[in-house]
Design a protein around this motif. Structure first.
Motif, PDB file in Angstrom:
ATOM      1  N   TRP A   6       8.627  15.507 -15.878  1.00 44.71           N
ATOM      2  CA  TRP A   6       9.169  14.833 -17.047  1.00 44.71           C
ATOM      3  C   TRP A   6      10.431  14.082 -16.668  1.00 44.71           C
ATOM      4  CZ3 TRP A   6       8.428  20.021 -19.844  1.00 44.71           C
ATOM      5  CH2 TRP A   6       7.167  20.055 -20.438  1.00 44.71           C
ATOM      6  N   SER A  26      21.830  18.664 -15.652  1.00 44.73           N
ATOM      7  CA  SER A  26      20.699  17.900 -16.165  1.00 44.73           C
ATOM      8  C   SER A  26      19.521  18.827 -16.459  1.00 44.73           C
ATOM      9  CB  SER A  26      20.298  16.828 -15.153  1.00 44.73           C
ATOM     10  OG  SER A  26      19.983  17.428 -13.920  1.00 44.73           O
ATOM     11  N   VAL A  27      18.603  18.352 -17.270  1.00 41.39           N
ATOM     12  CA  VAL A  27      17.370  19.101 -17.560  1.00 41.39           C
ATOM     13  C   VAL A  27      16.174  18.150 -17.509  1.00 41.39           C
ATOM     14  CG1 VAL A  27      18.441  20.858 -19.041  1.00 41.39           C
ATOM     15  CG2 VAL A  27      17.646  18.724 -20.067  1.00 41.39           C
ATOM     16  N   HIS A  28      14.994  18.723 -17.307  1.00 47.13           N
ATOM     17  CA  HIS A  28      13.748  17.963 -17.448  1.00 47.13           C
ATOM     18  C   HIS A  28      13.226  18.180 -18.863  1.00 47.13           C
ATOM     19  CE1 HIS A  28      13.579  18.312 -12.988  1.00 47.13           C
ATOM     20  NE2 HIS A  28      13.024  17.114 -13.104  1.00 47.13           N
ATOM     21  N   ASP A  31      11.011  14.663 -24.087  1.00 48.46           N
ATOM     22  CA  ASP A  31      11.687  13.695 -24.957  1.00 48.46           C
ATOM     23  C   ASP A  31      13.085  14.211 -25.281  1.00 48.46           C
ATOM     24  OD1 ASP A  31      11.525  15.303 -27.599  1.00 48.46           O
ATOM     25  OD2 ASP A  31       9.439  15.247 -26.924  1.00 48.46           O
ATOM     26  N   GLN A  33      14.618  15.259 -28.048  1.00 40.50           N
ATOM     27  CA  GLN A  33      14.808  16.475 -28.837  1.00 40.50           C
ATOM     28  C   GLN A  33      14.545  17.724 -28.000  1.00 40.50           C
ATOM     29  OE1 GLN A  33      16.147  16.855 -31.898  1.00 40.50           O
ATOM     30  NE2 GLN A  33      16.540  14.664 -31.674  1.00 40.50           N
ATOM     31  N   MET A  34      13.500  17.669 -27.165  1.00 38.58           N
ATOM     32  CA  MET A  34      13.224  18.810 -26.290  1.00 38.58           C
ATOM     33  C   MET A  34      14.352  18.967 -25.269  1.00 38.58           C
ATOM     34  SD  MET A  34      10.619  20.435 -27.306  1.00 38.58           S
ATOM     35  CE  MET A  34       9.868  21.509 -26.101  1.00 38.58           C
ATOM     36  N   LEU A  37      17.023  20.931 -26.818  1.00 42.28           N
ATOM     37  CA  LEU A  37      16.673  22.356 -26.870  1.00 42.28           C
ATOM     38  C   LEU A  37      16.884  23.019 -25.513  1.00 42.28           C
ATOM     39  CD1 LEU A  37      13.354  22.662 -28.927  1.00 42.28           C
ATOM     40  CD2 LEU A  37      15.505  23.810 -29.378  1.00 42.28           C
ATOM     41  N   MET A  38      16.416  22.334 -24.466  1.00 42.58           N
ATOM     42  CA  MET A  38      16.561  22.888 -23.121  1.00 42.58           C
ATOM     43  C   MET A  38      18.035  22.958 -22.730  1.00 42.58           C
ATOM     44  SD  MET A  38      13.530  23.614 -22.156  1.00 42.58           S
ATOM     45  CE  MET A  38      12.913  23.851 -23.793  1.00 42.58           C
ATOM     46  N   ARG A  40      20.543  23.314 -24.670  1.00 39.70           N
ATOM     47  CA  ARG A  40      21.177  24.419 -25.392  1.00 39.70           C
ATOM     48  C   ARG A  40      21.025  25.711 -24.590  1.00 39.70           C
ATOM     49  NH1 ARG A  40      19.998  28.968 -27.943  1.00 39.70           N
ATOM     50  NH2 ARG A  40      21.000  29.518 -29.893  1.00 39.70           N
TER      51      ARG A  40
ATOM     52  N   ILE B  33       8.032  25.578 -16.406  1.00 35.14           N
ATOM     53  CA  ILE B  33       9.178  24.834 -15.858  1.00 35.14           C
ATOM     54  C   ILE B  33      10.406  25.745 -15.883  1.00 35.14           C
ATOM     55  CG2 ILE B  33       8.407  22.491 -16.457  1.00 35.14           C
ATOM     56  CD1 ILE B  33      10.253  22.680 -18.921  1.00 35.14           C
ATOM     57  N   GLU B  35      13.376  25.288 -16.892  1.00 36.92           N
ATOM     58  CA  GLU B  35      14.119  25.288 -18.153  1.00 36.92           C
ATOM     59  C   GLU B  35      13.510  26.286 -19.138  1.00 36.92           C
ATOM     60  OE1 GLU B  35      13.280  22.641 -16.452  1.00 36.92           O
ATOM     61  OE2 GLU B  35      14.901  21.180 -16.409  1.00 36.92           O
ATOM     62  N   GLU B  36      12.177  26.345 -19.174  1.00 37.91           N
ATOM     63  CA  GLU B  36      11.513  27.267 -20.091  1.00 37.91           C
ATOM     64  C   GLU B  36      11.612  28.708 -19.599  1.00 37.91           C
ATOM     65  OE1 GLU B  36      10.176  27.668 -23.029  1.00 37.91           O
ATOM     66  OE2 GLU B  36      10.807  25.652 -23.549  1.00 37.91           O
ATOM     67  N   ALA B  39      14.780  29.656 -20.990  1.00 38.21           N
ATOM     68  CA  ALA B  39      14.709  29.723 -22.454  1.00 38.21           C
ATOM     69  C   ALA B  39      13.957  30.978 -22.890  1.00 38.21           C
ATOM     70  CB  ALA B  39      14.033  28.472 -23.006  1.00 38.21           C
ATOM     71  N   TYR B 133      16.733  29.279 -34.498  1.00 39.49           N
ATOM     72  CA  TYR B 133      16.647  28.552 -33.227  1.00 39.49           C
ATOM     73  C   TYR B 133      15.326  28.878 -32.514  1.00 39.49           C
ATOM     74  CZ  TYR B 133      16.701  28.014 -28.306  1.00 39.49           C
ATOM     75  OH  TYR B 133      16.276  27.744 -27.041  1.00 39.49           O
ATOM     76  N   LEU B 136      12.713  26.850 -34.120  1.00 46.50           N
ATOM     77  CA  LEU B 136      12.814  25.436 -33.741  1.00 46.50           C
ATOM     78  C   LEU B 136      12.191  25.226 -32.361  1.00 46.50           C
ATOM     79  CD1 LEU B 136      13.969  22.581 -34.224  1.00 46.50           C
ATOM     80  CD2 LEU B 136      16.102  23.367 -33.170  1.00 46.50           C
ATOM     81  N   HIS B 137      12.456  26.167 -31.459  1.00 41.90           N
ATOM     82  CA  HIS B 137      11.943  26.084 -30.097  1.00 41.90           C
ATOM     83  C   HIS B 137      10.416  26.151 -30.079  1.00 41.90           C
ATOM     84  CE1 HIS B 137      10.700  28.193 -26.336  1.00 41.90           C
ATOM     85  NE2 HIS B 137      11.433  27.255 -25.776  1.00 41.90           N
ATOM     86  N   SER B 140       8.726  23.211 -31.966  1.00 42.20           N
ATOM     87  CA  SER B 140       8.793  21.952 -31.220  1.00 42.20           C
ATOM     88  C   SER B 140       7.666  21.863 -30.202  1.00 42.20           C
ATOM     89  CB  SER B 140      10.138  21.823 -30.499  1.00 42.20           C
ATOM     90  OG  SER B 140      11.190  21.830 -31.430  1.00 42.20           O
ATOM     91  N   ARG B 144       4.279  19.306 -30.219  1.00 47.02           N
ATOM     92  CA  ARG B 144       4.003  18.403 -29.103  1.00 47.02           C
ATOM     93  C   ARG B 144       2.658  18.689 -28.447  1.00 47.02           C
ATOM     94  NH1 ARG B 144       8.933  18.498 -30.355  1.00 47.02           N
ATOM     95  NH2 ARG B 144      10.373  16.807 -29.903  1.00 47.02           N
TER      96      ARG B 144
END
Lengths: 96, 275
Positions: A6, A26-28, A31, A33-34, A37-38, A40, B33, B35-36, B39, B133, B136-137, B140, B144
């Protein structure tokens, strides 16, 4: 095979209202909004946070490291660095 | 206020949180990923923290300590729903399950904020912002992946078909529920189910996903008095499939046994160890 990653979003963190937003990493994300979220999760989970900005990395217009002349400071420019007047007391202290 | 019924309610909430928190933690190191990965690990910690807070209220109502209750009970003594027991499966299932769960939790906590029970009111107000939150996560992701590509749609629909009957099990009634409703502790699972369906149907539909539901014949708001006034009709839905019940009565899937074996193993080696 094409790149399936991404977009990269640069993340700017503001600790309290009125303070500047500071680049923190930075994050991947798929879009914006995501990306928020990432961001955050990565950057606002432990730091106190008033606001986050994300900006797609390819939207950042940057200088080239190769182009050193862009920042050239080769001649004496100390006259541009006013330090204020030296008062009598301060002057004395400095003389000691 | 009947303490036993209130204890049952608090315990089932705590058990749901503990077990889904454990399932979420299984993504640590494995999420699609990085990031997830972070999360989901963070959400897992939140859920475990919430379960501790609920177990603490349970203890204050006269139950065992949180450690005893979480780590030394047999599966039959747990009252979590089947939805949280299911293995994490693929990313689509995880997201769908989490979304259905997060929405139910939001609805539940909002109801608790109006409760006649002070501990329920106080704790739900603390937890709700974190859960919003979480919602929302997961929402989202549903929005998608629901219609991103044919493959993502296929997987999400499959996951939804799989998870939905078990999700209805979140709203299974339990002993003493009617008394709690009469006492104003919470409106009862059937009311929460109606609110949950309203949100879930709307999000899934706009994400291109289908649910086995039909519109309730008795649509509220369409009274003879306002046939001309175009009042917004609040649609109400009913589920059109067999709910997967049992969890609230201690009947569980084999998956819970396996999960508890793993989760309780260390504690059981020496229950009196000091950490």
């Amino acid at each position: 095979m094409s790149d399936t990653q991404w977009d990269v979003y640069e993340v700017f963190h503001q600790s309290t209202r009125g303070e500047p937003h500071v680049h923190v990493g930075s994050v991947h994300a798929s879009d914006g909004q995501m990306a928020l979220l990432m961001a955050r999760e990565q950057f606002a989970r432990r730091l106190t946070c008033a606001s986050l900005w994300v900006v797609r990395a390819d939207h950042v217009i940057a200088t080239d490291y190769q182009d050193e002349s862009f920042f050239a400071q080769n001649t004496d420019k100390t006259y541009r660095e006013p330090r204020g007047f030296v008062g009598p007391l301060k002057g004395k202290a400095n003389a000691d | 206020m009947p303490t036993e019924a209130l204890k049952s309610l608090v315990l089932l909430v705590a058990d749901d949180e503990l077990i889904i928190g454990h399932r979420d933690s299984e993504w640590t190191g494995h999420a699609p990923i990085i990031e997830e990965d972070i999360a989901f690990s963070s959400i897992a910690q939140d859920e475990l923290g919430h379960s501790l807070a609920w177990y603490t209220i349970y203890e204050q109502l006269g139950g065992g300590t949180p450690d005893e209750v979480a780590f030394s009970r047999s599966p039959q003594a747990f009252t979590c729903c089947h939805l949280v027991e299911h293995p994490k499966d693929d990313w689509a299932y995880t997201i769908v399950r989490q979304y259905l769960y997060d929405t139910a939790e939001k609805v539940r906590l909002e109801a608790f904020q109006q409760s006649s029970s002070a501990p329920l009111r106080e704790l739900s107000s603390k937890i709700l912002p974190e859960e919003q939150y979480h919602l929302l996560h997961s929402r989202s992701w549903v929005e998608r992946l629901g219609d991103a590509t044919p493959e993502s749609h296929r997987r999400m629909q499959l996951a939804l078909d799989e998870a939905f009957p078990a999700a209805l099990g979140m709203f299974e009634s339990f002993d003493g529920e009617q008394q709690l409703t009469a006492d104003g502790v919470f409106p009862g699972h059937q009311v929460l189910l109606g609110q949950w369906l309203g949100e879930v149907v709307s999000v899934c539909t706009r994400s291109g996903l289908k649910l086995p539901v039909r519109q309730n014949g008795d649509v509220r708001g369409q009274t003879s008095a306002d046939t001309t006034a175009k009042r917004t009709v609040k649609r109400s839905w009913v589920a059109d499939c067999v709910p997967e019940y049992g969890g609230r009565r201690g009947k569980h899937t084999e998956y819970l046994m396996e999960l508890l074996d793993a989760m309780q193993m260390v504690y059981r080696l020496d229950p009196n160890a000091r950490w």
